[in-house]
Scaffold this active site. Structure first.
Site, short mmCIF file in Angstrom:
data_model
loop_
_atom_site.label_atom_id
_atom_site.label_comp_id
_atom_site.label_asym_id
_atom_site.label_seq_id
_atom_site.Cartn_x
_atom_site.Cartn_y
_atom_site.Cartn_z
NE ARG A 1 -2.54 3.88 12.68
CZ ARG A 1 -1.71 2.74 12.72
NH1 ARG A 1 -0.43 2.85 12.67
NH2 ARG A 1 -2.32 1.88 12.70
CE LYS B 1 5.42 4.51 6.79
NZ LYS B 1 5.32 6.01 7.28
CD GLU C 1 -2.78 -0.82 2.69
OE1 GLU C 1 -2.56 0.06 3.38
OE2 GLU C 1 -3.91 -1.45 2.76
CG PHE D 1 -4.53 2.42 6.37
CD1 PHE D 1 -4.22 1.64 7.31
CD2 PHE D 1 -4.32 3.79 6.52
CE1 PHE D 1 -3.86 2.03 8.75
CE2 PHE D 1 -3.98 4.48 7.92
CZ PHE D 1 -3.57 3.26 9.00
NE ARG E 1 7.63 0.06 15.91
CZ ARG E 1 7.45 1.18 15.38
NH1 ARG E 1 7.07 1.17 13.85
NH2 ARG E 1 6.87 2.21 16.05
CD GLU F 1 -0.90 8.74 7.69
OE1 GLU F 1 -1.35 7.74 8.33
OE2 GLU F 1 0.11 9.35 7.65
P1 ATP Z 1 6.72 7.06 10.76
O1 ATP Z 1 7.56 7.55 11.59
O2 ATP Z 1 7.40 6.16 9.63
O3 ATP Z 1 5.24 7.36 10.21
P2 ATP Z 1 5.47 5.66 12.81
O4 ATP Z 1 6.21 5.18 14.17
O5 ATP Z 1 4.60 6.77 12.91
O6 ATP Z 1 6.13 5.50 11.70
P3 ATP Z 1 4.76 2.89 11.98
O7 ATP Z 1 4.48 1.94 12.20
O8 ATP Z 1 6.38 2.87 11.78
O9 ATP Z 1 4.41 4.16 12.44
O10 ATP Z 1 4.56 3.13 10.36
C1 ATP Z 1 3.15 3.32 10.14
C2 ATP Z 1 2.47 4.77 9.93
O11 ATP Z 1 2.47 4.84 8.38
C3 ATP Z 1 1.33 4.76 10.44
O12 ATP Z 1 1.20 5.07 11.67
C4 ATP Z 1 0.45 5.66 9.58
O13 ATP Z 1 0.39 6.86 10.14
C5 ATP Z 1 1.24 5.63 8.36
N1 ATP Z 1 0.78 4.94 7.14
C6 ATP Z 1 0.58 5.63 5.80
N2 ATP Z 1 0.16 4.91 5.03
C7 ATP Z 1 -0.38 3.71 5.75
C8 ATP Z 1 -0.91 2.56 5.23
N3 ATP Z 1 -1.07 2.40 3.88
N4 ATP Z 1 -1.07 1.58 6.25
C9 ATP Z 1 -0.56 1.87 7.33
N5 ATP Z 1 -0.12 2.80 7.74
C10 ATP Z 1 0.22 3.96 7.01
#
Ligand code: ATP
Length: 584
Positions: free
Chosen positions: A258, A253, A251, A343, A418, A303
């Site tokens: 979020r 990103k 998907e 998502f 995670r 998102e």
């Molecule tokens: P990052 O700092 O890279 O955003 P994070 O620690 O906030 O990471 P991660 O679990 O590492 O969170 O990465 C997933 C994050 O990416 C989610 O919290 C969400 O906000 C974002 N995101 C964007 N697109 C998607 C998607 N298609 N599916 C899930 N999460 C997504």
């Protein structure tokens, strides 16, 4: 229950570092606590009053706490301040001052757990004019009736510095030990907590209904779920292999914020990644849900991204941050329009979908969301060919995304975890750069030259969840715009501390300490072993910590993350190991 019993257990807990022993002491405390006070005890033990998502903040400013202590001890404020500096901790300073209070009252009956809790809750809820004085009186009255030991913990609690080193999961273990005679059901209790992250409620359920109580805890509209998180790998080939050489779903990103969306008919509540209610930032998004989601009762994840209204294109995260404000929301809605990019779907009607595979949830999501310019389904592609995934990542980046989140089609929604069921793929993983990290500011150094009068560099910390402490990982001075240099000190001001805050471990001593609160995003050239920094100390090599080489601020203040959500020591160790493997 008397607060003195609680305080003496806290003192015992403080002296223990082994987890097993900590669990037994805590279990004993839980067993001794009356059922109707269990939740209060659990919140207080975590230095809180309510579950995080309710946003009840205790944190009394240092100055006010000193005044309350002065009033209760009869010691003038400058002497109180001197005692604080001497002890390096408001708690032991209070204990010391009250011991010498000289009223001859050696111990005090009457200060109950409930009174402490109720007073603090009332204090936390005060706002508006005159609230400062009311807060002051509330805290001073508790200190007045407190024994020196009780004062130690009351003081740390009101300033938000009660760090007993008890992780949430330790409390869950202790509840299992106290009420279920062992840890057998740990996984189930953890599941319950992750879908209903109210530690007081979960412990109370175990105590009153045992495993039946735990099994009855399910996803509920209105109660935010701890979000599922993604691991990282550096190539599509590694990802496909890791997921078992089968077709996976990649998907986009998206680079926004979020949102966990809870809908019950016309009521829509939006929770942030750290589970705060942020509906007031995005009333337009709530309207979009009412208009374009057919399911009347649902929990969805999306998102939210700022878009260019004329072209529909995604805009960078910085644009969206203009929407994080309390005032002028209407204007901001007009100036910075957003699109919701769905998502995931965790509940529909009465069905909890978290135990269903990704493909099933996605199908339900497709059925429920009407696609419009402002309500979109996150673009997704299913394939087992790494080359196709790599090409899809390039496409995503071209379209303004950070990269991909690759999902295992068979995976259930693992709240709060995670794991490798979701794996991030970004372009920078393939250069010598590591991923960005989100780190808590724990200190600052005065600037010189152009930065005279403001801070020149910041000391950053990472959260060690095993011990519930923040450890230093880097000093950063680059990447700050003039606007950042002006804004950051203001953001940090309320968390300034004259001494090293409890729960912060650092050999480096900055000019000013901050209680971990503000989280910023950092990119760095690589991770190195460090004789100075305390992050992951001894994990790779005895006596050495891990630090960042050439760290740089990316411009993002991650106010959607709590300091405990900052990139963890575990993640940093994993990144370090991946990096050495690549070099090796
Ligand atoms: P990052 O700092 O890279 O955003 P994070 O620690 O906030 O990471 P991660 O679990 O590492 O969170 O990465 C997933 C994050 O990416 C989610 O919290 C969400 O906000 C974002 N995101 C964007 N697109 C998607 C998607 N298609 N599916 C899930 N999460 C997504």
């Amino acid at each position: 229950m008397l607060y003195s019993e609680v305080a003496s257990k806290y003192a015992a807990l403080e002296a223990i570092s082994g987890r097993n022993e900590m669990t037994s002491v805590l279990a004993e405390l839980l067993r001794e606590t009356p059922r109707d006070e269990l939740a209060l005890l659990v919140y207080l033990t975590q230095g809180k009053l309510r579950p995080d998502y309710e946003g009840v903040e205790l944190g009394l400013a240092e100055k006010l706490a000193l005044r309350a202590l002065s009033s209760a001890s009869g010691v003038p404020q400058d002497k109180v301040y001197a005692a604080y500096v001497k002890h390096g901790d408001l708690g032991t300073a209070a204990e010391d001052l009250l011991r010498n209070r000289g009223q001859g009252t050696l111990f005090n009956e009457g200060l109950t757990l409930r009174r402490v809790y109720d007073t603090l809750l009332r204090t936390a809820k005060q706002s508006g004019s005159g609230s400062v004085e009311t807060k002051l009186r509330g805290v001073a009255s508790l200190l007045n009736d407190a024994s020196p030991l009780e004062a130690r913990f009351i003081m740390r609690t009101v300033t938000g510095e009660l760090r007993l080193g008890v992780a949430d999961y330790t409390v869950l273990d202790a509840a299992a030990e106290a009420f279920l005679g062992g840890k057998g059901a740990r996984a189930d209790i953890e599941r319950a907590y992750n879908v209903h992250p109210d530690l007081g409620f979960v412990v109370e359920s175990v105590a009153s209904k045992g495993m039946k109580g735990i099994e009855a805890i399910t996803v509920e509209v209105g109660v935010p779920i701890r979000p599922m998180l993604a691991e990282r790998l550096s190539s599509a080939a590694d990802i496909v292999r890791k997921m078992g050489d089968k077709a996976v779903t990649a998907e986009y990103k998206l680079d926004g914020e979020r949102l966990q969306i809870h809908r019950d008919g016309d009521v829509v509540e939006l929770f942030s990644r750290r589970l705060e209610v942020i509906t007031s930032h995005y009333p337009d998004a709530a309207d979009l849900v009412k208009k374009h989601v057919s399911a009347k009762r649902a929990i969805l994840e999306a998102e939210v991204v700022a878009i260019n209204e004329d072209t529909g294109e995604y805009l960078p995260f910085q644009e969206l941050m203009h929407r994080r404000r309390k005032h002028g929301v209407d204007q901001a809605i007009a100036d910075y329009p957003v699109a919701l990019n769905f998502f995931d779907m965790l509940l529909v009607g009465k069905s909890d979908l978290t135990g269903k595979p990704y493909t099933f949830r996605r199908k339900k999501l497709v059925e429920a969301v009407e696609e419009t310019e402002r309500t979109r389904l996150v673009p997704a592609k299913t394939t087992s060919a790494p080359a196709e995934i790599e090409a899809y990542m390039e496409e995503a980046i071209e379209n303004g995304c950070e990269g991909l989140v690759v999902k295992d089609p068979a995976s259930t929604y693992r709240a709060g975890a995670r794991e490798f069921a979701w794996i991030k793929l970004k372009r920078e993983y393939r250069s010598e750069l590591t991923d960005t990290m989100d780190l808590a500011i724990i200190g600052a150094f005065h600037g010189r030259g152009r930065r005279a009068g403001t801070y020149g560099t910041y000391l950053l910390g990472t959260f060690d969840g095993r011990r519930s402490v923040f450890t230093s990982v880097a000093k950063v001075g680059t990447g700050f715009s003039d606007e950042d240099l002006e804004k950051l000190p203001k953001l940090l001001k309320p968390f300034e501390s004259h001494v090293r805050p409890p729960g912060v471990e650092s050999n480096m001593v900055p000019d000013v300490w901050f209680r971990p609160h503000v989280v910023i995003e950092i990119i760095a050239a690589e991770l190195t072993l460090s004789p100075i920094h305390t992050a992951a100390i001894g994990r790779i090599r005895p006596g050495a910590g891990i630090s960042l080489r050439f760290p740089k601020f990316t411009g993002k203040v991650r106010d959607d993350k709590s300091p405990e959500d900052s990139t963890s020591v575990e993640e940093i160790v994993a990144m370090y190991n991946r990096q050495t493997k690549k070099i090796g």
